[in-house]
Design a protein around this motif. Sequence first.
Motif, mmCIF file in Angstrom:
data_model
loop_
_atom_site.group_PDB
_atom_site.id
_atom_site.type_symbol
_atom_site.label_atom_id
_atom_site.label_comp_id
_atom_site.label_asym_id
_atom_site.label_seq_id
_atom_site.Cartn_x
_atom_site.Cartn_y
_atom_site.Cartn_z
ATOM 1 N N MET A 37 49.627 32.444 47.020
ATOM 2 C CA MET A 37 49.764 32.765 45.601
ATOM 3 C C MET A 37 48.469 32.494 44.852
ATOM 4 O O MET A 37 48.023 33.303 44.030
ATOM 5 C CB MET A 37 50.912 31.964 44.986
ATOM 6 N N THR A 38 47.856 31.347 45.138
ATOM 7 C CA THR A 38 46.633 30.971 44.438
ATOM 8 C C THR A 38 45.513 31.955 44.725
ATOM 9 O O THR A 38 44.768 32.364 43.818
ATOM 10 C CB THR A 38 46.204 29.553 44.854
ATOM 11 N N GLU A 39 45.374 32.362 45.970
ATOM 12 C CA GLU A 39 44.319 33.306 46.355
ATOM 13 C C GLU A 39 44.487 34.636 45.637
ATOM 14 O O GLU A 39 43.516 35.225 45.157
ATOM 15 C CB GLU A 39 44.359 33.508 47.866
ATOM 16 N N ARG A 40 45.700 35.132 45.530
ATOM 17 C CA ARG A 40 45.956 36.407 44.852
ATOM 18 C C ARG A 40 45.685 36.298 43.352
ATOM 19 O O ARG A 40 45.199 37.244 42.730
ATOM 20 C CB ARG A 40 47.394 36.851 45.113
ATOM 21 N N LEU A 41 46.009 35.137 42.766
ATOM 22 C CA LEU A 41 45.724 34.923 41.351
ATOM 23 C C LEU A 41 44.221 34.901 41.089
ATOM 24 O O LEU A 41 43.751 35.414 40.071
ATOM 25 C CB LEU A 41 46.362 33.623 40.877
ATOM 26 N N LEU A 42 43.447 34.319 42.003
ATOM 27 C CA LEU A 42 41.997 34.281 41.851
ATOM 28 C C LEU A 42 41.408 35.691 41.859
ATOM 29 O O LEU A 42 40.499 36.006 41.087
ATOM 30 C CB LEU A 42 41.363 33.433 42.954
ATOM 31 N N ARG A 43 41.923 36.548 42.732
ATOM 32 C CA ARG A 43 41.451 37.931 42.761
ATOM 33 C C ARG A 43 41.766 38.645 41.451
ATOM 34 O O ARG A 43 40.950 39.417 40.936
ATOM 35 C CB ARG A 43 42.108 38.676 43.928
ATOM 36 N N PHE A 44 42.945 38.386 40.908
ATOM 37 C CA PHE A 44 43.314 38.995 39.633
ATOM 38 C C PHE A 44 42.412 38.496 38.507
ATOM 39 O O PHE A 44 41.979 39.281 37.656
ATOM 40 C CB PHE A 44 44.781 38.680 39.325
ATOM 41 N N CYS A 45 42.128 37.196 38.483
ATOM 42 C CA CYS A 45 41.236 36.627 37.466
ATOM 43 C C CYS A 45 39.843 37.230 37.570
ATOM 44 O O CYS A 45 39.170 37.460 36.552
ATOM 45 C CB CYS A 45 41.157 35.111 37.601
ATOM 46 N N ASN A 46 39.404 37.493 38.786
ATOM 47 C CA ASN A 46 38.091 38.116 38.991
ATOM 48 C C ASN A 46 38.048 39.507 38.385
ATOM 49 O O ASN A 46 37.012 39.944 37.858
ATOM 50 C CB ASN A 46 37.770 38.176 40.485
ATOM 51 N N VAL A 47 39.171 40.211 38.425
ATOM 52 C CA VAL A 47 39.253 41.531 37.783
ATOM 53 C C VAL A 47 39.050 41.400 36.275
ATOM 54 O O VAL A 47 38.372 42.223 35.642
ATOM 55 C CB VAL A 47 40.617 42.194 38.088
ATOM 56 N N LEU A 48 39.603 40.339 35.678
ATOM 57 C CA LEU A 48 39.557 40.179 34.226
ATOM 58 C C LEU A 48 38.168 39.814 33.710
ATOM 59 O O LEU A 48 37.685 40.412 32.736
ATOM 60 C CB LEU A 48 40.559 39.094 33.791
ATOM 61 N N VAL A 49 37.519 38.837 34.331
ATOM 62 C CA VAL A 49 36.268 38.315 33.754
ATOM 63 C C VAL A 49 35.129 38.212 34.757
ATOM 64 O O VAL A 49 34.039 37.748 34.413
ATOM 65 C CB VAL A 49 36.504 36.905 33.130
#
Length: 433
Positions: free
Chosen positions: A78-90
Motif C-alpha cells: 500500500m505504501t509503495e503505491r501511495l508513493l507512486r501516486f504522490c510522485n504523480v502529484l508533485v
Amino acid sequence: MNLTSPFSISIVVITILAFLGLPIGLAMISGSILYLYMAGLDMGTAAEQFLNGMYSNYVILAVPLFILAAEIMNSGSMTERLLRFCNVLVGRFRGGLAQVNIVQSIIFAGMSGSAIADAAGSGRMMQNMMTREGRYTPSYAAALTAVTAVVGPIIPPSIPLVIYALVSDASIGYLFLAGVVPGLLMSFMQMGQVAWTARRNNFPVEEAVPMRDIPLITWRALPALFMPILLLGCIYTGITTPTEAAALAAFYALVISIVFYRSLTFREGYNALLVSTKTSASIGMLIAGSLVFNYVVTVENIPDSLRVILTAWDLTPVQFLLLVNVILLLLGCVLEGTAILLIIVPVFIPTAQALGIDMVHFGVMVVVNIMLGLVTPPYGLLLFIMTNISGAPIKDIIRDCLPFLFWMVVCLGLITFIPDLVLWLPRMAGYAG
C-alpha cells in the motif's frame, strides 16, 4: 515541598529508575506503590487503579488497532503505491522528491495516526529514493522524513489525540476534526521551506510521469486512498465509534493487502502482528503506570494546588497557554511524548478549564507541541530512528531539521493564539465549543 515526604521520595525513585533504564511505565508503578506504602494506604489500590482504568476505558482499544493497521500497510504494498501516486502529484517540480515526502506523510497520516509508523514505514522507502544516485544528502533526506512524520499524529486519526481524550474526556471525533487544519498548515509550511531550499541549492527535477501512466497509477492507489475517507466517514456519520473505526481500518488494510494487492505474505502478516503487539504492550504499560501515578497525584491534590498557584499569578488564558507551551517544549527535549500526555498534561487541565479554555483547542495545541519533541534534541525519538535508518550523523540531521523546526514553532504559535484555526472545522460539524 517537603523533600522527605512520601510523594517527594516516590518522584525521586521514579526518576532514578527511569535513568537506570527501567521502562517509565514500570518506574511509575514502582514509585506509586512505594508512595502507597509510605503513606499508609492500601497497596492493592495500585492494582485497582490499573484494572479499572485499563478495562473501563473502551477508547484505549483504538491505540493497538491503529498501530496494527499501520504495520499491515507497511508490510504490504500500500505504501509503495501511495508513493507512486504522490510522485504523480508533485514529483515534476524542482525538489519534487522532497515534496513527495511531504505529500505522502499527509496521506499516510490519514491512515496510521503514528509518527513512528510513518517514519519507519514509508519514511524508510523515501530515504532510499531520495539518496539514490546522490540526489539528496542522507542527512537532509533523514531530517525531512523526520519532520514530515510529525504531521502523522496531528491529521486524523491520531493516537496521541486518543490518549488526550482519555485524560481529558474531550470528544475524540471533534479532536480528530480539529487536527485537520493545523496538520495541513504545518505541511504547507514544510513545502514552502522545501521549495525555497530547492531553488537555493538547485535540487534535482525528477523525470515527469508520462500522461498515459497516470490513470493506471491512480487506479492502483485508489483502494489505499479510499481508506481515510472510509475511516473518517464512518466516525463522523456515526456509523462507528472511533474505536470501531480503528478495528475497521486494520481489517480494511488486511483485506486490501491480501485480496486486492496480493502483497501480504503469511510471514509478513505475522511480523506485522508481532511488531504491533510489542508496540501496543509498551504503550499499554505506560498507560497503566500513568493511571496508578495519577491516583497518587490526585491524593496529593497536585492539580488543585497548581490551579491555586496559577490563579494567584492572575494569568490570562493567553499567558497560561504561553506558559504551558514553554513548559511542554522544554519537557519534550528530555521526555517521551506519551509520558508527557499521561503525566504532565492532566495537571494542567483543571486550570485550563477554570480559565475557560476550550478542551479541544487545548488538546490539539498540546499534541502539536509534544510532536515537536520527537524532532527536538537531545531526546528526539524520530531523530534516533532516522539516524538508524539513514546512517547519517545525528548532528547533521539536527542541522537540517532546524529550518523546519522554526516553521513548526511558528505553526504552533498560530494554533495557540488563533483558536479558530483549530475549532473552525469542528464547529462546522456542530461542535458548540
